[in-house]
Scaffold this active site. Sequence first.
Site, PDB file in Angstrom:
ATOM      1  N   ASP A  72      37.749  47.745  44.773  1.00  0.00           N
ATOM      2  CA  ASP A  72      37.299  49.080  44.389  1.00  0.00           C
ATOM      3  C   ASP A  72      35.886  49.400  44.859  1.00  0.00           C
ATOM      4  O   ASP A  72      35.570  50.548  45.153  1.00  0.00           O
ATOM      5  CB  ASP A  72      37.442  49.304  42.885  1.00  0.00           C
ATOM      6  CG  ASP A  72      36.820  48.212  42.029  1.00  0.00           C
ATOM      7  OD1 ASP A  72      36.167  47.300  42.587  1.00  0.00           O
ATOM      8  OD2 ASP A  72      36.983  48.270  40.800  1.00  0.00           O
ATOM      9  N   ASP A 482      30.293  42.616  34.805  1.00  0.00           N
ATOM     10  CA  ASP A 482      31.666  42.258  34.423  1.00  0.00           C
ATOM     11  C   ASP A 482      31.885  40.797  34.048  1.00  0.00           C
ATOM     12  O   ASP A 482      32.601  40.526  33.100  1.00  0.00           O
ATOM     13  CB  ASP A 482      32.668  42.636  35.515  1.00  0.00           C
ATOM     14  CG  ASP A 482      32.693  44.119  35.785  1.00  0.00           C
ATOM     15  OD1 ASP A 482      32.434  44.906  34.858  1.00  0.00           O
ATOM     16  OD2 ASP A 482      32.952  44.512  36.928  1.00  0.00           O
TER      17      ASP A 482
END
Length: 888
Positions: A72, A482
């Site tokens: 992404d 993350d």
Amino acid sequence: MRRTRTLTAVLTLAAGLLAGTPPVLAADSVSKDVSIAADTYTWKNARIDGGGFVPGIVFNRKEKNLAYARTDIGGAYRWQEPTKTWTPLLDSVGWDDWGHTGVVSLASDSVDPDRVYAAVGTYTNSWDPTNGAVLRSSDRGASWQKTDLPFKLGGNMPGRGMGERLAVDPNKNSVLYLGAPSGKGLWRSTDSGVTWSQVANFPNVGNYVQDPSDTSGYAGDNQGIVWVTFDESTGTSLNATKTIYVGVADKDNAVYRSTDAGATWSRLAGQPTGYLAHKGVLDTVNGYLYIAYSDKGGPYDGGKGRLWRYATATGTWADISPVAEADTYYGFSGLTVDRQKPGTVMATAYSSWWPDTQIFRSADSGGTWTKAWDYTSYPNRENRYTMDVSSSPWLTWGANPSPPEQTPKLGWMTEALEIDPFNSNRMMYGTGATIYGTENLTNWDSGSKFAIKPMVQGLEETAVNDLASPPSGAPLLSALGDIGGFRHTDLTKVPSMMFTQPNFTTTTSLDFAETNPNAVVRVGNLDSGPHIAFSTDNGANWFAGTDPSGVSGGGTVAAAADGGRFVWSPAGTGVQYTTGFGSSWSASSGIPSGAIVESDRVDPKVFYGFKSGKFYVSTDGGATFTASSATGLPSGDSVRFKALPGAKGDVWLAGGATDGAYGLWHSTDGGASFTKLPNVEQADTIGFGKAASGASYQTLYTSAKIGGVRGIFRSTDKGATWTRINDDAHQWGWTGAAITGDPRVYGRVYVATNGRGVIYGDTSDSGGGDGGDGTDPTPTPTGACAVTYKITNQWSGGFQADVQLSNTGSSAWSGWSLGWSFADGQRITQLWNADHRQSGSAVTAKNVGWNGNVAAGSSVSFGFTGNWSGTNTKPTAFKLGDQSCTVS
């Protein structure tokens, strides 16, 4: 668990639009104070292996073992079958078009496998200053040409796991289609992606938005046209395929079809409503179009879903969902068919976060299904698979969950699922943190277990917020989005575990005590729990601190030079200081909330801060700060600054924006005054490393624009002159978060990227400084040697090879020089992990600074790409100095 990632300074970036490759600067436009690409660096990743969401995996339908993966925000990759690794393809994306590291779709040409296409762009709102583009390559992604689009694309937007939005006509490969977001419709190219035009008669641009009330433009964007699928059986070679299916983000009108090669389009009659069609996969042998539906766009959300099958010959629909609608708490997305075994279809419950994702398999075109795991008696479950994550041990998250949850998890956000079209035993699927795969998938059907393991080596997709390289202990500590961060004791190996206790979802800042590197602090974000942690063993083990009242996020943190106190500027409240390890905090005075904080690296009582153009200094351990009288600093907060180790009050500050002050400043009086370096036009990071041989000042590193060129720069003379150390093939998009040199290895630099992980570079310069020639006497090791030469990839006119040199003698080498000759005129174009020279057919590869020592029984490896024509015979003789090596 992938969350939305944005650039910390994205709104300050110039909205530059570049077409093709960066322009070559005229010679007189380059400052006399900068040398462009004057040094040769080798660049690698500090291995983490994965770390981010992989929303798409694409196998070529004509050539075995040719596969691609898209991320992404971290670019695209090509699979290397001989080494079972991935090669990055978009490292050439530069600073001005950083958004093109987000890949919304990939297409591999099944007529000409050398051709591959990527639709790129990260955000459709203002966060990304540039429009999207379609990249095209005729050499499998080794090089690209670009066509800019008149609209934006969203590789990191909601709905990014749907697709593929980009498709090549399998019969007439000059024809491509692209589904656009934001109401921009369906687009077509008839010249192999060079030019594009909107399909004016396509009837539906989509209408689904994740959150209509969102005002940022992120969750409120129309997700648009989400996939294109050709029915190759309705065309012949060189003639356009007649039947094309298109998926639209519209719950009532999700699937459209053309039966005249795109001349006209109509809504597919009788289709189900109430869901979004995430994927459409066609089994032309049995004449079935399979569609995976979810009530949401993903990749995080989705509470209900269905699987449907459309018979292309009769126009009949069948609900083939593996479970009743009432029993779903997830949507379906990952979808694939076995091209070797028509009728075998698989799908994922992509949004089943707890207790795990689910994978379904049918061998009768969806008539009956089995699951990857089932409950025996709740909460106990039985898996059809085994999982081995020893190659990426951090995938367990250090967790010990209660049943039915397990660790490692089978996955989450599993929107990419593909069976190798040439090998029924191989399947790969993407998750929010890695690519998993198996090579004995058909064990599923026989009742025995199939083996799942990470298939992600070489694919590095972490967003890096901060970096530290202490003078002792681990060479690298990282703060990541993350997955928190890692302590690297060996840059070439995956660490055993991320930072835990606590495990921040994102680490925003970290620091170590300069004179006591065992004392380390990190801060970050966590849904519930403390936002600060400490280590007394150089980051190997951690314990949580106590938050002061009001903390909502990590912010920035600084450790005193001796580790005796800490200053923290968290989100949600003002700057705080503590003695000891954060059991209690006191508010700092004289400094505004949200300030960036750092410590002096010599005086443990001195801390620094910056906020909105003002520099602040504390001389009492962070209790009180005083605003400096320094002027002319950047007015915004896109700033990074650091104090030089070993010199009290020596501070460097980088940052700014194109509409104001922007550059690099230096203070030698503890921030009382700053001098702007006249030879640095823009700078966004600053870091220090080991001084060059004979230099009295540490080496400086920065991500900057100097001499009209954007790049990674090094100075060995206190910023008087600069050398660009990267090149146009190694740019990695946005590199404005952090940079640091290594205090123990001259020339080594660690670069933070926004999606390509931690990049580190090593120089061929021996340490003589930027004016030296970087050459060393040829080493003369003694003892026996062995060489393994492997061609790992080969294409028309080009190839890639790996060389392993083993010390099979009884004495260690302190340097090595390996020579060979090519028989067929091959030429090396790029070589990594060694320095090299080639004269005619003769090649000499010599160690770089960090890999010269090779113990007896150990080996060293390097690789290269090269050109060839006619034949590509492997070398049969290698010499280490004057002695011959055994060749295998």
